[in-house]
Design an enzyme around this catalytic site. Sequence first.
Site, PDB file in Angstrom:
ATOM      1  N   ASP A  70      -0.559 -11.680  15.352  1.00 13.48           N
ATOM      2  CA  ASP A  70       0.135 -11.572  14.048  1.00 13.48           C
ATOM      3  C   ASP A  70       0.441 -10.108  13.786  1.00 13.48           C
ATOM      4  O   ASP A  70       1.516  -9.743  13.336  1.00 13.48           O
ATOM      5  CB  ASP A  70      -0.763 -12.007  12.879  1.00 13.48           C
ATOM      6  N   ASP A 114       3.857 -17.427  12.478  1.00 11.54           N
ATOM      7  CA  ASP A 114       3.421 -18.591  11.690  1.00 11.54           C
ATOM      8  C   ASP A 114       2.707 -19.577  12.610  1.00 11.54           C
ATOM      9  O   ASP A 114       3.155 -19.851  13.717  1.00 11.54           O
ATOM     10  CB  ASP A 114       4.657 -19.256  11.065  1.00 11.54           C
TER      11      ASP A 114
HETATM   12  P1  AHG Z   1       0.192 -18.748   9.115  1.00 13.61           P
HETATM   13  O1  AHG Z   1      -0.307 -18.875  10.523  1.00 13.61           O
HETATM   14  O2  AHG Z   1       1.426 -17.906   9.002  1.00 13.61           O
HETATM   15  O3  AHG Z   1      -0.902 -18.349   8.159  1.00 13.61           O
HETATM   16  O4  AHG Z   1       0.698 -20.199   8.649  1.00 13.61           O
HETATM   17  C1  AHG Z   1      -0.108 -21.286   8.858  1.00 13.61           C
HETATM   18  C2  AHG Z   1       0.361 -22.422   7.989  1.00 13.61           C
HETATM   19  C3  AHG Z   1       1.532 -23.207   8.564  1.00 13.61           C
HETATM   20  O5  AHG Z   1       1.992 -22.733   9.776  1.00 13.61           O
HETATM   21  C4  AHG Z   1       0.971 -24.595   8.753  1.00 13.61           C
HETATM   22  O6  AHG Z   1       1.891 -25.575   8.346  1.00 13.61           O
HETATM   23  C5  AHG Z   1      -0.240 -24.612   7.847  1.00 13.61           C
HETATM   24  O7  AHG Z   1      -0.731 -23.293   7.836  1.00 13.61           O
HETATM   25  C6  AHG Z   1      -1.306 -25.534   8.367  1.00 13.61           C
HETATM   26  O8  AHG Z   1      -2.317 -25.512   7.378  1.00 13.61           O
HETATM   27  P2  AHG Z   1      -3.573 -26.521   7.507  1.00 13.61           P
HETATM   28  O9  AHG Z   1      -4.309 -26.086   8.735  1.00 13.61           O
HETATM   29  O10 AHG Z   1      -4.327 -26.319   6.218  1.00 13.61           O
HETATM   30  O11 AHG Z   1      -3.017 -27.917   7.628  1.00 13.61           O
HETATM   31 MN    MN Z   2       2.944 -19.012   8.071  1.00 14.11          MN
HETATM   32 MN    MN Z   3       1.743 -15.882   9.578  1.00  9.80          MN
END
Ligand code: AHG
Ligand code: MN
Ligand code: MN
Length: 326
Positions: A70, A114
């Site tokens: 990230d 993401d």
């Molecule tokens: P990020 O890695 O940018 O923090 O985003 C993660 C998000 C998204 O990608 C995904 O739909 C969601 O987190 C999943 O969340 P849960 O594990 O709570 O389902």
């Molecule tokens: Mn995300």
């Molecule tokens: Mn992210």
Amino acid sequence: MEKQTMNLTRFLIEEQRKYPSASGIFTELFSEIALAAKIISREVNKAGLVDILGYTGSKNVTGDEVKKLDIFANNTLKHILCRGGNAIGLASEEEEDVVQCESGKYLVVFDPLDGSSNIDVNVSIGTIFGIYNKMDDFVDKKQFRRPGRELVAAGYIIYGSSTMFVYSTGTGVHGFTLDPSVGEFILSHKNIRIPEKGKIFSINMGNYKKWDKNLQDYIDYITEEDKETKRPYSLRYIGSLVADFHRNLLYGGIFLYPADKKNPSGKLRLLYEAQPLAYIVEQAGGYASDGKTPILDKIPSEIHERTPLFIGSKENVKELEKFLNR
Ligand code: AHG
Ligand code: MN
Ligand code: MN
């Protein structure tokens, strides 16, 4: 032959010729984002090697470092965009405050990586971005308090079985697949349209007990047996928003990340996750809301504000809204 040789830069220039108002700077900015995407793609695809072979690639890369993809993705985007002279300011999931750059006509918001919890298990992850016209040369948080309707472009890159660059500048949604042998994004999906209605729903069912009753009733309804209305729908949930969104964009369906007792405003961020994808889905004929308000009409009060997100085929999202607003 024509299709094989249409790369992202040429396509942007040809699109620009149709809209004289768009300046060449736009194409330069997109080329900067595409360069960052190629660099991030290379690192994401190397991640497995670091884990499996202990292959370091560079002396200070260790297993923990891979999880810091990230940060790597964020720094890559920040350095390329801030030096490119086209983005005057940035807002990133990985930056507490806004980033002031030297010069430029645009503001760029992004989630650099993401779905990062999926890096270590080789599941698709992505980058999400949105582009606004600047309001002022001095960049502060106020400049990012605007509805997604003011976006001039948005897109995402998905690092999966192939690396794809999907974007819209307001004249439809187009997808390009990276040909690593020449380092070019080649046009592979022109004018993507999302099916009016789909049979896929994407949600973390593990949170079922935390949802409000109306949402539970909707999930119970779409998982009932009824041939007439093609129920039950199929559950597909990868846990990477970009990957779940991309599949539903092509196949049709609905992605849901609701508010719940643990996350009273939802988990996903309005500025750099929900708004850019809402822009894309509306350009492809779909719809996105927080259950009541279209995502593109919402104005973030602060850059990391969270929102419930329901996004995908228009009929599916509207059907859900009926349940939520009974
Ligand atoms: P990020 O890695 O940018 O923090 O985003 C993660 C998000 C998204 O990608 C995904 O739909 C969601 O987190 C999943 O969340 P849960 O594990 O709570 O389902
Ligand atoms: Mn995300
Ligand atoms: Mn992210």
